[in-house]
Motif scaffolding. Structure first.
Motif, short mmCIF file in Angstrom:
data_model
loop_
_atom_site.label_atom_id
_atom_site.label_comp_id
_atom_site.label_asym_id
_atom_site.label_seq_id
_atom_site.Cartn_x
_atom_site.Cartn_y
_atom_site.Cartn_z
N UNK A 65 85.47 18.14 89.72
CA UNK A 65 85.94 19.52 89.54
C UNK A 65 85.02 20.50 90.27
N UNK A 66 85.61 21.64 90.65
CA UNK A 66 84.81 22.69 91.28
C UNK A 66 85.57 24.01 91.20
N UNK A 67 84.84 25.10 91.29
CA UNK A 67 85.45 26.43 91.20
C UNK A 67 86.22 26.79 92.46
N UNK A 68 85.83 26.21 93.59
CA UNK A 68 86.52 26.48 94.86
C UNK A 68 86.84 25.18 95.57
N UNK A 69 87.77 25.25 96.51
CA UNK A 69 88.11 24.07 97.30
C UNK A 69 86.94 23.64 98.18
N UNK A 70 86.18 24.60 98.66
CA UNK A 70 85.02 24.28 99.50
C UNK A 70 83.99 23.47 98.71
N UNK A 71 83.73 23.90 97.48
CA UNK A 71 82.79 23.17 96.63
C UNK A 71 83.34 21.78 96.28
N UNK A 72 84.65 21.71 96.07
CA UNK A 72 85.27 20.41 95.76
C UNK A 72 85.12 19.46 96.94
N UNK A 73 85.36 19.97 98.13
CA UNK A 73 85.23 19.15 99.34
C UNK A 73 83.81 18.61 99.48
N UNK A 74 82.83 19.46 99.18
CA UNK A 74 81.43 19.01 99.25
C UNK A 74 81.18 17.86 98.29
#
Length: 463
Positions: free
Chosen positions: A333-342
């Motif tokens: 899980x992540x707050x943004x798609x960018x963080x999720x991709x990381x």
């Protein structure tokens, strides 16, 4: 309810029943209720310590066409479309008579469940279907556990005998017809006489032995099946001359989480409510709601042989099973798609671009990339964002015992074996070379009811 359900004490197992039903999944329980309500004395025998079989693992829903539930949701459907889409998705290898009986009895099966206070008032869509036909509880709870829990409540209320652990080792025959079963209970053999036997033992997706025989290419795949799905009913039927059919037709489910010791099937409803699949580069590569066969092959063809399901909070709100997947540690899980991709080790720009392109497709309801037309009710834009790593696994065995649409078992010459009936995954023919998501639960109720009715007719005529 299932947690409070108490099986009948073994001491109460009698020597004679009208009907013995082997297996306590949704097919067996439905058949038991139907036969009992038609005046038959019934015993359900289960070899495992847990009741419910593979049904417990079903998550998406129960397909049915032309139901009042659909109309309440504004869906105008057609049973003929249901037939043709299922026939096409099955590679046109489906038994046409079985399929015809099936599709025309799904709506009455929904009504029958409702008559027993088992309500499937919400709908979603699964792969290969053009309409929302997949009925599920209003709570959006996974269908399998919900159905077993409520069927057991009916069984308990109607005082139908359910015994476990009892392993059926042989079918008995007398004067050319089935006359009962031989069982083993705590290492002791016993004979139970019966006017008829219904095999509702499920498939062989957990049997390395049978998979190696018919599909050696799948022998090393992991399976979504519970450990008891070892093809027992097939062996029992073959011993008395039954014919097996289409045994090489085994379904691989595309979205299965396999990174932990326990394998978890990620239900089709996740994609049906709007999730997409991306590869290791963060790019879509398939129409996510094509047939399971096509989606599985597309994932296997990727260099990494796996992919990620991408969804947001809006999709999660529509699929309560995701809460369970999260609880057992399957969801990143992540707050943004960018963080999720990381977190996934995927190029952030690629993933963001893919989701933006997908959201435009949802807005225009036109997927120029892969031609997806269903599961496009909502974009992926609402934090928190989530991902589940998936890969294909052995899921369902389309082949099995050759039966008539009346669930009568046939021998190698096409003759009916008197007193022997089979329904559910143990029987072959209905699904062709690819089962549509949501059709297995429908099969358990439609053909469970049919078995209960036909065994009653058989016994009435035999008296």
């Amino acid at each position: 309810m299932a947690t409070k359900f108490q099986p009948t004490p073994i001491s109460q197992l009698q020597d004679q029943y009208d009907v013995v039903i082997v297996g306590s999944g949704a097919t067996g329980l439905t058949a038991a209720i139907q036969a009992h309500e038609l005046g038959m004395t019934v015993a359900v025998l289960e070899k495992e310590d847990k009741l419910g079989g593979n049904t417990n693992r079903a998550s998406s829903g129960m397909n049915a066409a032309e139901t009042n539930i659909q109309l309440k949701h504004g869906i105008i459907d057609n049973v003929a479309d249901f037939y043709h889409e299922t026939y096409q998705d099955g590679g046109r290898l489906n038994d046409k008579d079985m399929l015809g009986y099936f599709v025309y009895h799904t709506a009455p099966a929904i009504d029958w469940l409702a008559d027993h206070d088992i309500h499937l008032d919400d709908i979603t869509v699964t792969g290969g279907m053009s309409q929302k036909r997949t009925h599920r509880p209003a709570s959006m709870a996974p269908i399998g556990g919900f159905l077993i829990q409520h069927l057991l409540a009916v069984v308990q209320q109607e005082q139908i005998a359910v015994f476990q652990p009892v392993r059926v080792t042989h079918l008995q025959m007398k004067n050319g017809r089935i006359s009962g079963v031989k069982v083993t209970i705590n290492g002791v053999d016993r004979h139970i006489n019966a006017g008829a036997v219904i095999l509702a033992t499920g498939g062989f997706g957990a049997s390395q032995e049978i998979l190696k025989k018919y599909r050696p290419d799948l022998a090393n795949y992991k399976t979504t099946n519970q450990p008891g799905a070892t093809g027992d009913g097939l062996k029992l039927a073959e011993e008395v001359g039954a014919e097996l059919m289409q045994m090489n037709l085994v379904q691989v489910h595309p979205t299965v989480q396999q990174d932990q010791p326990h394998v978890y099937l990620i239900g089709e409803a996740v994609r049906g409510e709007g999730a997409i699949l991306v590869n290791a580069h963060g790019e879509r590569f398939v129409n996510e709601l094509n047939t399971r066969k096509i989606v599985s092959n597309a994932i296997t063809a990727l260099p990494e042989h796996s992919a990620y399901l991408i969804f947001d909070q809006g999709i999660r709100d529509r699929v309560k099973a995701i809460d369970f997947y999260d609880q057992v540690g399957l969801v990143k899980k992540a707050a943004t798609l960018t963080q999720l991709a990381d977190k996934l080790g995927i190029d952030p720009d690629h993933l963001v671009e893919t989701v933006q392109k997908w959201n435009k497709s949802v807005a225009s309801h036109h997927d120029a990339q892969f031609g997806r037309t269903t599961g496009m009710d909502r974009p992926i834009e609402q934090p928190q964002f989530g991902a589940i790593h998936i890969a294909p696994a052995v899921h369902y065995t389309m082949g099995g015992i050759h039966i008539t649409p009346k669930t009568q078992v046939l021998d190698g010459n096409g003759n009916i074996i008197k007193g022997l009936f089979a329904a559910g995954e143990v029987a072959g023919g209905l699904h062709g070379n690819n089962r549509v998501g949501g059709n297995s639960i429908a099969e358990t109720v439609v053909f469970g009811r049919q078995a209960g009715q036909q065994v009653t007719l058989y016994l009435r005529q035999s008296r």
